[in-house]
Design a protein around this motif. Structure first.
Motif, short mmCIF file in Angstrom:
data_model
loop_
_atom_site.label_atom_id
_atom_site.label_comp_id
_atom_site.label_asym_id
_atom_site.label_seq_id
_atom_site.Cartn_x
_atom_site.Cartn_y
_atom_site.Cartn_z
N SER A 88 0.82 -1.20 0.00
CA SER A 88 0.00 0.00 0.00
C SER A 88 0.86 1.26 0.00
O SER A 88 0.64 2.18 -0.79
N GLY A 89 1.84 1.29 0.88
CA GLY A 89 2.71 2.46 0.94
C GLY A 89 3.48 2.65 -0.36
O GLY A 89 3.63 3.76 -0.86
N ALA A 90 3.94 1.55 -0.92
CA ALA A 90 4.69 1.62 -2.17
C ALA A 90 3.77 2.12 -3.29
O ALA A 90 4.14 3.02 -4.04
N ARG A 135 4.94 3.01 5.87
CA ARG A 135 6.09 3.91 5.81
C ARG A 135 7.27 3.20 5.17
O ARG A 135 7.99 3.77 4.35
N LEU A 136 7.47 1.98 5.59
CA LEU A 136 8.56 1.20 5.01
C LEU A 136 8.37 1.10 3.49
O LEU A 136 9.32 1.28 2.71
N GLY A 137 7.15 0.83 3.07
CA GLY A 137 6.86 0.70 1.64
C GLY A 137 7.09 2.00 0.89
O GLY A 137 7.69 2.00 -0.20
N SER A 138 6.67 3.10 1.47
CA SER A 138 6.84 4.34 0.72
C SER A 138 8.31 4.76 0.73
O SER A 138 8.80 5.31 -0.26
N LEU A 139 9.02 4.48 1.80
CA LEU A 139 10.46 4.75 1.80
C LEU A 139 11.16 3.97 0.71
O LEU A 139 12.00 4.49 -0.03
N ALA A 140 10.78 2.72 0.58
CA ALA A 140 11.39 1.87 -0.45
C ALA A 140 11.08 2.43 -1.83
O ALA A 140 11.96 2.50 -2.69
N LEU A 169 3.95 5.84 -11.85
CA LEU A 169 4.42 4.47 -12.06
C LEU A 169 3.33 3.48 -11.64
O LEU A 169 2.63 3.71 -10.65
N ASP A 170 3.20 2.41 -12.39
CA ASP A 170 2.19 1.41 -12.08
C ASP A 170 2.82 0.21 -11.39
O ASP A 170 3.99 -0.09 -11.59
N LEU A 171 2.00 -0.45 -10.61
CA LEU A 171 2.51 -1.53 -9.76
C LEU A 171 2.06 -2.90 -10.25
O LEU A 171 0.87 -3.18 -10.32
#
Lengths: 341, 341
Positions: B90-92, B299-304, B101-103
């Motif tokens: 979700s964060g990513a 947060r971890l996901g969005s940081l990545a 960008l698409d996931l």
DNA sequence: TTGTACGCGTTATCAG
DNA sequence: CTGATAACGCGTACAA
């Protein structure tokens, strides 16, 4: 003389492989795909050249050439951080993966406009199918795409103005099951605590409560509906009021698990004997020891994926329309296992 | 004469649009993209033809022609049904979506071989970047891809044998923080209950406990480590033993939230005064009223995702290596809100 | 067994 | 302003 390797090189093509192997492009292609009608020796040369270069076939080119639809499935959910939608995606991914389909996942944030943009982007990628948890009011614009062979299925709620399948939970029947469970426990005054009626599933559950209340001959004044409850705290407060009024209720149906938590807190803190059942099925409800319907989002997701695939394999089959997933209580305790996280 | 519309038509091409508009393909292209250097009238004709046909540009063809890398990011997590990984995704997704960008999401089920297949498939699609929660032992095979400009970042745990960034939680420091919190509450005998040490994060937490135990001068015999605990029930049992032994512990660090639940149950049922703190941060722990580290997967996901994008924009920048996300206790109560589900 | 010519849908080049 | 023509990377048809 700058080192060549510093600039990011692009991917090697079949032509590169062929050049190194000293054969034609087509021969290289043959080796890497069919691997038939090719002499051992040239095959070996090509293989070596391929591994040397780290060659990887370009799927875009292949799909473009063959005119094949990609094996991409686009899925749009409201919010991945919500365990319900994550479960939906999880079930879908598992099922799709079995069939060699890849999942392109996006979140609409319950925003119809954003959703429309995402869908457009997915269609430009020539996805083979679309799984949508609808957030918009009108999907008629997808009619042409459907006729072009793009499989479409709505999940969790129906998509308005498009003749496509939708896989939804039996919200109305589920509520009736909840009521019956409380009646079996000799409850007389059964209340429903529900979320905002603008939310489709919530409105369905309220509707189901009204219908079941009628058929079960419950007195509406003794079996009230409390709506607009969207936090644990509000649920707790609402439950307290229902339990402390002159003629208190002795059974409460919580329209989702968060509400169930609030209600359970209220019942516990008041030491009430009121029975509680709940609709959703997250671990949290289980931990509160409230019986909940087996509303498994993964199952909903895999059902949706299955129906999508049936449509892909048989595009001319008639629509099923709205498919209801029946819900019932699950009696065995859940088993939770820790994970890598 | 079978009706033509019964067979699934394929997508109209730019040539179709041009034909109807009575112009050349390139002119149609100009109108639909640049929209410059084109007379009003022809532009209008093309627009009309396009909407009439429901034309949608084919992205595969475009990317193939321009040689543009796709704006696809492949992400691989262990299990989407697990709220931790769902939060990661979700964060990513949120961060990637901001950057257009698409996931492309897939689950490895903690199976290294399956993961390898998925990665190959993603690379064939010419993804621009890869976000991987690693399940394999060796990622050296990705070295060439990295040099080709495919951005790679590992999440939650480092990926062995590849010089790529990894964004991980500060597991060791987090455990030290947990211990300090208990020490501040005058605990003397502090135990760790942890999962299987084969799990990387678990081993890190055990390691962190050992180190902190040393620096804080805690007696290992009074501050034991219990491992191999991977269910709520096992955690409860382990906690009971620690609380009922001759010299009972007065503080317990739960290495994850499921363990925390078991421990909290044990403490409550024994009426013990033992303090409990926990590592993970799911809603369940909050509901048990156990202080937990703010281990926010989103947060971890969005940081990545951020670090991935930095690498995409600046491919030649040096690696950051292992980036630790610091963890601390969150003091404000969580606010949970119901949703559409 | 292997190679040549062409086409998928799009954009870039360069002429008209 | 507009339009032929080539090219992207690959697979198919047919020929050698």
């Amino acid at each position: 003389m700058a080192p060549k390797s510093s600039a990011p090189q692009s991917h090697p093509t079949l032509a590169d492989v062929a050049a190194i192997a000293g054969v034609s492009v087509k021969t290289a292609s043959r080796v890497l795909n069919e691997s038939m009608n090719v002499s051992e020796m040239t095959a070996k040369k090509v293989q070596q050249a391929a591994t040397l270069l780290g060659y990887r076939s370009n799927r875009l080119a292949r799909e473009l050439r063959t005119g094949t639809l990609s094996n991409l499935i686009g899925m749009i959910v409201s919010d991945l951080a919500n365990p319900f939608y994550a479960g939906l995606a999880s079930g879908a991914e598992e099922e799709l993966s079995k069939n060699g389909l890849d999942l392109l996942l996006a979140t609409s944030r319950d925003d119809g406009e954003r959703e429309r943009l995402l869908i457009d982007s997915l269609l430009e990628r020539r996805v083979r199918g679309l799984m949508i948890v609808p957030s918009a009011e009108d999907y008629s614009y997808l009619h042409t795409e459907r006729k072009r062979g793009v499989a479409i299925v709505f999940v969790d709620r129906p998509g308005p103005y498009l003749d496509a399948d939708s896989i939804v939970s039996d919200n109305q029947g589920g509520i009736a099951t909840c009521i019956d469970r409380l009646l079996a426990q000799r409850c007389k005054n059964i209340a429903l605590i529900a979320d905002n009626a603008k939310i489709w599933t919530a409105s369905q559950r309220i509707e189901g409560f009204k219908k079941a209340r009628l058929t079960r001959k419950l007195d509406p004044s003794q079996s009230p509906i409390v709506g607009e409850i969207h936090t644990i705290d509000l649920a707790e407060k609402a439950a307290r009021e229902l339990l402390l009024q002159k003629n208190p209720v002795d059974g409460i149906v919580a329209s989702n698990d968060l509400i169930a938590i609030g209600v359970a807190h209220a019942v516990a803190s008041l030491g009430s004997q009121c029975k509680v059942v709940s609709f959703d099925d997250f671990a949290t409800s289980k931990l509160m020891n409230v019986p909940t319907l087996d509303h498994d989002p993964r199952r909903l997701g895999s059902l949706a994926a299955e129906s999508l695939m049936r449509r892909i394999k048989n595009p001319n089959e008639k629509n099923f329309g709205e498919v209801l997933m029946k819900l019932d209580f699950r009696e065995e305790p859940i088993k939770v296992v820790t994970s890598n996280a």
